[in-house]
Design a protein around this motif. Structure first.
Motif, PDB file in Angstrom:
ATOM      1  N   ASN A 211      -3.447   5.510  -3.394  1.00  0.00           N
ATOM      2  CA  ASN A 211      -4.599   6.405  -3.242  1.00  0.00           C
ATOM      3  C   ASN A 211      -4.083   7.837  -3.387  1.00  0.00           C
ATOM      4  O   ASN A 211      -2.857   8.055  -3.437  1.00  0.00           O
TER       5      ASN A 211
ATOM      6  N   ARG B 213      -8.822   2.537  10.256  1.00  0.00           N
ATOM      7  CA  ARG B 213      -9.747   3.666  10.459  1.00  0.00           C
ATOM      8  C   ARG B 213     -11.004   3.221  11.213  1.00  0.00           C
ATOM      9  O   ARG B 213     -11.598   4.011  11.940  1.00  0.00           O
TER      10      ARG B 213
ATOM     11  N   ASP C  44       0.853  -1.190   0.000  1.00  0.00           N
ATOM     12  CA  ASP C  44       0.000   0.000   0.000  1.00  0.00           C
ATOM     13  C   ASP C  44       0.891   1.243   0.000  1.00  0.00           C
ATOM     14  O   ASP C  44       1.207   1.781   1.064  1.00  0.00           O
TER      15      ASP C  44
ATOM     16  N   LYS D 198      -9.738   2.183  -8.839  1.00  0.00           N
ATOM     17  CA  LYS D 198     -10.212   2.303  -7.460  1.00  0.00           C
ATOM     18  C   LYS D 198     -11.278   3.385  -7.419  1.00  0.00           C
ATOM     19  O   LYS D 198     -11.052   4.522  -7.878  1.00  0.00           O
TER      20      LYS D 198
ATOM     21  N   ARG E 139      -2.316  -0.966  10.020  1.00  0.00           N
ATOM     22  CA  ARG E 139      -1.370  -0.107  10.749  1.00  0.00           C
ATOM     23  C   ARG E 139      -0.237  -0.886  11.405  1.00  0.00           C
ATOM     24  O   ARG E 139       0.770  -0.306  11.783  1.00  0.00           O
TER      25      ARG E 139
ATOM     26  N   PHE F 284     -11.664  -0.800   5.553  1.00  0.00           N
ATOM     27  CA  PHE F 284     -10.512  -0.153   6.194  1.00  0.00           C
ATOM     28  C   PHE F 284     -10.428  -0.543   7.672  1.00  0.00           C
ATOM     29  O   PHE F 284     -11.213  -0.049   8.488  1.00  0.00           O
TER      30      PHE F 284
ATOM     31  N   SER G 215      -6.032  -0.134   5.194  1.00  0.00           N
ATOM     32  CA  SER G 215      -5.784   0.674   6.388  1.00  0.00           C
ATOM     33  C   SER G 215      -5.153  -0.185   7.496  1.00  0.00           C
ATOM     34  O   SER G 215      -5.580  -0.169   8.642  1.00  0.00           O
TER      35      SER G 215
HETATM   36  C1  E4P Z   1      -6.375   1.313   0.769  1.00  0.00           C
HETATM   37  O1  E4P Z   1      -6.273   0.868  -0.366  1.00  0.00           O
HETATM   38  C2  E4P Z   1      -5.814   2.587   1.211  1.00  0.00           C
HETATM   39  O2  E4P Z   1      -4.810   2.989   0.309  1.00  0.00           O
HETATM   40  C3  E4P Z   1      -5.143   2.544   2.555  1.00  0.00           C
HETATM   41  O3  E4P Z   1      -5.058   1.248   3.080  1.00  0.00           O
HETATM   42  C4  E4P Z   1      -5.588   3.595   3.518  1.00  0.00           C
HETATM   43  O4  E4P Z   1      -4.937   3.444   4.750  1.00  0.00           O
HETATM   44  P1  E4P Z   1      -4.864   4.592   5.870  1.00  0.00           P
HETATM   45  O5  E4P Z   1      -6.095   4.513   6.704  1.00  0.00           O
HETATM   46  O6  E4P Z   1      -3.645   4.256   6.656  1.00  0.00           O
HETATM   47  O7  E4P Z   1      -4.762   5.906   5.134  1.00  0.00           O
END
Ligand code: E4P
Length: 217
Positions: A28, A134, A6, A85, A171, A131, A169
């Motif tokens: 993204n 988030r 990512d 996307k 982490r 996600f 998303s």
């Molecule tokens: C998914 O394709 C997004 O690019 C990405 O996982 C968003 O992650 P974030 O919540 O760390 O911005």
């Protein structure tokens, strides 16, 4: 579970691809901004680094303009791995339906509920991206992201939807484990977390002991 990276930083993609475990890439607009480069240039370079789905995100909000933008990206890059996307909106889902019927790969992003996932799967999305990080932030919970993916997977099983679930998303390594246990097909992971997946303190200390013993010290 397949592993995507990512990021829009091509140096990271090149390095991760050399590890032999990366099957695709997601980008993204925020990740692209960090790269400081144009979407088409970055995506074109990525096609030379990874042979798997590469998500390029549209930025237009209205369905017609979004569709034209998507078609332009597909035309310009001209590579079968390009995956458009799309945002989880009425317009995004309209465009998803249209592109899917034309055989163009799609990834509906910013999914935070089962009903949203149903809409994207009904529209024929190739991939859907719930996600995790988030979700956990929003509900101040360690399992909100896990539960979301588990429930989407269950609905997908009941109705036989074909969309692949990309856990997004992510982490930390715990999210990777949760994505796998919850039934995600793919986890899209930042470069830093991919490297952390290789690590464990007992691996480090075990190796140090083996090295010492091998040297007869
Ligand atoms: C998914 O394709 C997004 O690019 C990405 O996982 C968003 O992650 P974030 O919540 O760390 O911005």
């Amino acid at each position: 579970m397949k592993l995507f990276i990512d990021t829009a930083i091509t140096e990271e993609i090149r390095e991760a691809a050399s590890y032999g475990i990366i099957s695709g890439v997601t980008t993204n607009p925020s990740l692209l901004a960090k790269s400081g480069r144009k979407l088409e240039d970055v995506i074109e370079e990525i096609t030379t680094l990874v042979n798997g789905p590469i998500s390029a995100e549209v930025t237009e909000a209205d369905a017609d303009t979004m569709y034209n933008q998507a078609k332009q990206i597909v035309k310009e890059i001209n590579n079968e791995n390009i995956t458009i996307k799309l945002p989880m909106t009425i317009d995004g889902i309209k465009v998803c339906k249209k592109l899917s019927s034309e055989g163009i790969k799609t990834n509906v992003t910013l999914i935070f509920s089962v009903p949203q996932a149903i809409l994207a799967m009904e529209a024929g999305a190739t991939f859907i991206s719930p996600f995790m990080g988030r979700m956990d932030d929003r509900y101040d919970s360690h399992d909100a992201g896990y539960n979301l993916i588990e429930e989407i997977d269950e609905v997908r099983r009941i109705y036989g939807y074909k969309s692949k679930i990309i856990a997004a998303s992510i982490r930390n390594v715990e999210h990777v484990k949760e994505a796998a246990l919850a039934g995600a097909d793919i986890a899209t992971i930042p470069f830093k977390v991919i490297k952390q997946m290789y690590e464990h303190p007992l691996t480090t200390s075990g190796l140090a002991t083996f090295k010492k013993d091998a040297e007869g010290k």
